[in-house]
Design a protein around this motif. Sequence first.
Motif, PDB file in Angstrom:
ATOM      1  N   SER A 500      41.001  60.143  44.319  1.00  0.00           N
ATOM      2  CA  SER A 500      40.319  59.049  44.382  1.00  0.00           C
ATOM      3  C   SER A 500      40.571  57.546  43.903  1.00  0.00           C
ATOM      4  O   SER A 500      41.749  57.121  43.433  1.00  0.00           O
ATOM      5  CB  SER A 500      39.731  60.041  42.565  1.00  0.00           C
ATOM      6  OG  SER A 500      40.895  59.550  41.592  1.00  0.00           O
ATOM      7  N   GLN A 502      40.263  55.459  40.857  1.00  0.00           N
ATOM      8  CA  GLN A 502      40.470  55.363  39.962  1.00  0.00           C
ATOM      9  C   GLN A 502      42.273  55.419  40.583  1.00  0.00           C
ATOM     10  O   GLN A 502      42.918  54.951  39.762  1.00  0.00           O
ATOM     11  CB  GLN A 502      40.588  56.032  38.675  1.00  0.00           C
ATOM     12  CG  GLN A 502      39.187  55.950  38.367  1.00  0.00           C
ATOM     13  CD  GLN A 502      38.459  57.019  39.257  1.00  0.00           C
ATOM     14  OE1 GLN A 502      38.717  57.548  39.992  1.00  0.00           O
ATOM     15  NE2 GLN A 502      36.935  57.516  37.840  1.00  0.00           N
ATOM     16  N   TRP A 555      44.701  58.258  32.615  1.00  0.00           N
ATOM     17  CA  TRP A 555      43.472  58.630  32.702  1.00  0.00           C
ATOM     18  C   TRP A 555      42.900  58.721  34.507  1.00  0.00           C
ATOM     19  O   TRP A 555      42.420  59.211  34.462  1.00  0.00           O
ATOM     20  CB  TRP A 555      42.877  56.996  32.825  1.00  0.00           C
ATOM     21  CG  TRP A 555      42.490  56.822  31.241  1.00  0.00           C
ATOM     22  CD1 TRP A 555      43.315  56.062  30.071  1.00  0.00           C
ATOM     23  CD2 TRP A 555      41.530  57.964  30.452  1.00  0.00           C
ATOM     24  NE1 TRP A 555      42.841  56.452  28.858  1.00  0.00           N
ATOM     25  CE2 TRP A 555      41.636  57.270  28.962  1.00  0.00           C
ATOM     26  CE3 TRP A 555      40.685  58.490  31.010  1.00  0.00           C
ATOM     27  CZ2 TRP A 555      40.700  58.315  28.227  1.00  0.00           C
ATOM     28  CZ3 TRP A 555      39.527  59.257  30.196  1.00  0.00           C
ATOM     29  CH2 TRP A 555      39.785  59.318  28.687  1.00  0.00           C
ATOM     30  N   ALA A 559      40.718  61.949  34.724  1.00  0.00           N
ATOM     31  CA  ALA A 559      39.913  62.090  35.965  1.00  0.00           C
ATOM     32  C   ALA A 559      40.067  62.836  36.710  1.00  0.00           C
ATOM     33  O   ALA A 559      38.814  63.241  36.937  1.00  0.00           O
ATOM     34  CB  ALA A 559      39.879  60.777  36.358  1.00  0.00           C
ATOM     35  N   PRO A 562      39.582  69.118  35.921  1.00  0.00           N
ATOM     36  CA  PRO A 562      38.131  70.030  35.832  1.00  0.00           C
ATOM     37  C   PRO A 562      37.197  70.016  34.816  1.00  0.00           C
ATOM     38  O   PRO A 562      38.386  69.171  33.659  1.00  0.00           O
ATOM     39  CB  PRO A 562      38.132  71.120  35.957  1.00  0.00           C
ATOM     40  CG  PRO A 562      39.408  71.400  37.236  1.00  0.00           C
ATOM     41  CD  PRO A 562      40.420  70.201  36.261  1.00  0.00           C
ATOM     42  N   ALA A 564      36.555  67.254  32.966  1.00  0.00           N
ATOM     43  CA  ALA A 564      36.692  65.068  32.214  1.00  0.00           C
ATOM     44  C   ALA A 564      35.396  64.527  32.382  1.00  0.00           C
ATOM     45  O   ALA A 564      35.103  63.542  31.861  1.00  0.00           O
ATOM     46  CB  ALA A 564      37.624  64.797  32.947  1.00  0.00           C
ATOM     47  N   ASP A 565      34.319  65.085  32.957  1.00  0.00           N
ATOM     48  CA  ASP A 565      33.133  64.742  33.437  1.00  0.00           C
ATOM     49  C   ASP A 565      32.095  64.368  32.755  1.00  0.00           C
ATOM     50  O   ASP A 565      31.113  63.774  31.943  1.00  0.00           O
ATOM     51  CB  ASP A 565      32.426  65.092  35.014  1.00  0.00           C
ATOM     52  CG  ASP A 565      32.618  66.888  35.186  1.00  0.00           C
ATOM     53  OD1 ASP A 565      32.789  67.109  33.696  1.00  0.00           O
ATOM     54  OD2 ASP A 565      31.730  66.749  35.815  1.00  0.00           O
ATOM     55  N   ALA A 566      32.668  64.968  31.431  1.00  0.00           N
ATOM     56  CA  ALA A 566      31.645  65.080  30.252  1.00  0.00           C
ATOM     57  C   ALA A 566      31.684  64.545  29.254  1.00  0.00           C
ATOM     58  O   ALA A 566      32.466  63.224  29.808  1.00  0.00           O
ATOM     59  CB  ALA A 566      33.098  66.064  29.538  1.00  0.00           C
ATOM     60  N   TRP A 569      34.760  63.117  27.800  1.00  0.00           N
ATOM     61  CA  TRP A 569      35.434  61.819  28.775  1.00  0.00           C
ATOM     62  C   TRP A 569      35.531  61.472  29.555  1.00  0.00           C
ATOM     63  O   TRP A 569      35.890  59.488  29.602  1.00  0.00           O
ATOM     64  CB  TRP A 569      36.627  62.739  29.283  1.00  0.00           C
ATOM     65  CG  TRP A 569      37.330  63.882  28.682  1.00  0.00           C
ATOM     66  CD1 TRP A 569      36.715  65.573  28.402  1.00  0.00           C
ATOM     67  CD2 TRP A 569      38.070  63.911  27.729  1.00  0.00           C
ATOM     68  NE1 TRP A 569      37.535  65.676  26.944  1.00  0.00           N
ATOM     69  CE2 TRP A 569      38.320  64.557  26.822  1.00  0.00           C
ATOM     70  CE3 TRP A 569      38.749  63.243  27.830  1.00  0.00           C
ATOM     71  CZ2 TRP A 569      39.214  65.292  26.211  1.00  0.00           C
ATOM     72  CZ3 TRP A 569      40.588  63.108  26.387  1.00  0.00           C
ATOM     73  CH2 TRP A 569      40.257  64.421  26.135  1.00  0.00           C
ATOM     74  N   ARG A 570      34.153  60.396  29.929  1.00  0.00           N
ATOM     75  CA  ARG A 570      33.396  59.473  30.817  1.00  0.00           C
ATOM     76  C   ARG A 570      33.427  57.911  29.495  1.00  0.00           C
ATOM     77  O   ARG A 570      33.876  57.729  30.360  1.00  0.00           O
ATOM     78  CB  ARG A 570      32.182  60.480  31.353  1.00  0.00           C
ATOM     79  CG  ARG A 570      31.797  59.357  31.998  1.00  0.00           C
ATOM     80  CD  ARG A 570      30.850  59.636  32.762  1.00  0.00           C
ATOM     81  NE  ARG A 570      29.222  59.776  32.557  1.00  0.00           N
ATOM     82  CZ  ARG A 570      29.549  60.719  32.118  1.00  0.00           C
ATOM     83  NH1 ARG A 570      29.367  62.403  31.958  1.00  0.00           N
ATOM     84  NH2 ARG A 570      27.334  61.517  31.067  1.00  0.00           N
ATOM     85  N   GLU A 573      36.956  57.262  29.185  1.00  0.00           N
ATOM     86  CA  GLU A 573      37.656  56.634  30.796  1.00  0.00           C
ATOM     87  C   GLU A 573      37.031  55.245  30.646  1.00  0.00           C
ATOM     88  O   GLU A 573      38.055  54.032  31.415  1.00  0.00           O
ATOM     89  CB  GLU A 573      37.126  57.448  31.883  1.00  0.00           C
ATOM     90  CG  GLU A 573      37.600  57.167  33.529  1.00  0.00           C
ATOM     91  CD  GLU A 573      37.211  57.639  34.561  1.00  0.00           C
ATOM     92  OE1 GLU A 573      38.006  57.438  35.814  1.00  0.00           O
ATOM     93  OE2 GLU A 573      36.433  58.444  34.034  1.00  0.00           O
ATOM     94  N   ASN A 574      36.040  55.056  31.087  1.00  0.00           N
ATOM     95  CA  ASN A 574      35.248  53.512  31.145  1.00  0.00           C
ATOM     96  C   ASN A 574      35.613  52.822  29.732  1.00  0.00           C
ATOM     97  O   ASN A 574      36.011  51.535  30.500  1.00  0.00           O
ATOM     98  CB  ASN A 574      33.431  53.744  31.609  1.00  0.00           C
ATOM     99  CG  ASN A 574      32.558  54.972  31.964  1.00  0.00           C
ATOM    100  OD1 ASN A 574      33.736  54.929  33.283  1.00  0.00           O
ATOM    101  ND2 ASN A 574      31.900  55.484  31.760  1.00  0.00           N
TER     102      ASN A 574
END
Length: 598
Positions: A500, A502, A555, A559, A562, A564-566, A569-570, A573-574
């Motif tokens: 990815s 990241q 991180w 990322a 599965p 972690a796009d909630a 967590w997002r 991460e940002n």
Amino acid sequence: MTPYPPHTDDHAFVLFEVLRAPQTLAPLAAMAEHADPDLLRQVVDEAAKFVGEVISPLNRAGDETGARWHAGAVTMPAGFRDAYQAFWQAGWPSLACAVEDGGQGLPTVLEAVLYEMLSGANHGWTMAPGLLHGAYECIKHHGSPDLKARYLEKIATGEWLATMCLTEPQAGSDLGLVRTKAVPLPDGRFALNGTKIFISGGEHDLSDNIVHLVLARLPDAPPGPKGLSLFLVPKFYDGDGAAPPQAKPTDLGGSDVHAVTSVGASTRRSAVHCERIEEKMGLHGSPTCVMRFDDAAGWIVGEPGKGLNAMFVMMNAARLHVGLQGIGLLDAAWQKADAYAQERRQMRAPGSTSKTGQADAIERHPAMRRILDAQRAWIDAGRVIAYRTALELDVQKHHPDADRRAAAARWCSLVTPVLKLAWTEQAFHGGSACLQVLGGHGYVREWGIEQHVRDARVAMIYEGTNEIQAIDLLLRKVLPDGAAAQQALLHGLMAELDHSPQAERTRQALERFGNFVQNRLLPQTQAEQAPADRAHWLADDYLRALALLLMAWAWSRIAATPGADAARWRGAENGFWRWVWPEFEMRMAMLEAGLACD
């Protein structure tokens, strides 16, 4: 503000989804039966329940009432003893201790999760059992068969608590200056004389006995750290350990013990005296004691002159726990800040769609969002790194493959000081940032967040100051082998990354850091003409850079998981990539600048 509640879904996501702990534990014969995710999750849930219902509600009273000293005795805040008795009788101290020693033989990572929760809930109370596992490992690996028979199970179960008596008025980080003396007695024991300071839990009424592990010098010992030996001195000898209301000296040669008149005839009290407890910035619920050993009889632990070897077993275990304290305290401060930010309404946030004149919750204001997301990034990454370290401790002990055991030992050696330094600093500075979210209310005691800041400050000092951690990492663990261990660690981190964006960013940074150390740092610190103290100047920046790399790896792992796009967590991460990661460039620039200085 309500007491701190552990959020087990966050712990479970890191443990089971990001790190896949059951898969790591399954190949370990000693852990295979405990690798069941349902069992692990049940223990985490029950730990959270106990911490939330029993320990957390005592936090405020512990801070406001504090431990009280009178005539050598320390009385703990109301509820502390009952909570501790319930704690050890429920088996919580013995989670990771061997079954044959009275323990449960469960994975070390469960103990890590428990103590992180405890630290966030009630740091002062948690100081009491915080040294148990280190004392257990010390006695198990260095104690004589007789000492193990007398004390190991009591320590493993937590029925008796323990202390680590190192520091003296003139001997803090430099333990080679310790003056406490140990003189052989005819019965094979030793009479200890000296004063120790800053002894957490040196005296209290939580348990029926206290086991002191004490650094001291034998009469013929050479000066410096090589002349130190380790001794075990209990508060009570033999008997049932019950504390007597009155004790009087006996005529047993120098009064190294005291006869007890109110309990069984075999119970005797040692000549260990609590002279006072310190008035501190924080940790009011934990007595920090000045302890005087006045011909106190004890047994040697390990070999003469090898006291630091035995004590370091205890200190290394304590340093991981201190890193977990940092994570727990920061999480507690963040929870208060996040809850307040959701409820507090002030002004309209930039880009707000609220009706004219309607204020927005301050969590929508960028200045507050930046604080919350950045601190959340530290908490989540810290959990990944700390829980991974706890898993590696079991791999190091139990994995059938020697190379895998060596890799685990390397991870624990290099990463533990990073956790201790970086996350205790963040608990204090990040906790202060969380206090800022509450504005003036944060500075007021009733909201509870100022206590976390006060309590967190000491974690940067004890169990080896943060400066010592950085120096130890660079000068004793990285430079001597030409950074071979560091390079192996970095390559291992890279091998766990996907492709990815990241992960690619992280991989490039890991490669850059490794090349810098090999091609710039090593030649500049090992050349004959290099200033002798150059590495000392660079140690803190080196460790901070490595901490940020470990966070980037964590991180990247999160990322790639599965779920972690909630939004939960997002946002964090940002927050990491925007507000935390840029420090890496600063640290690299500081390392370069340090190399350029003569």
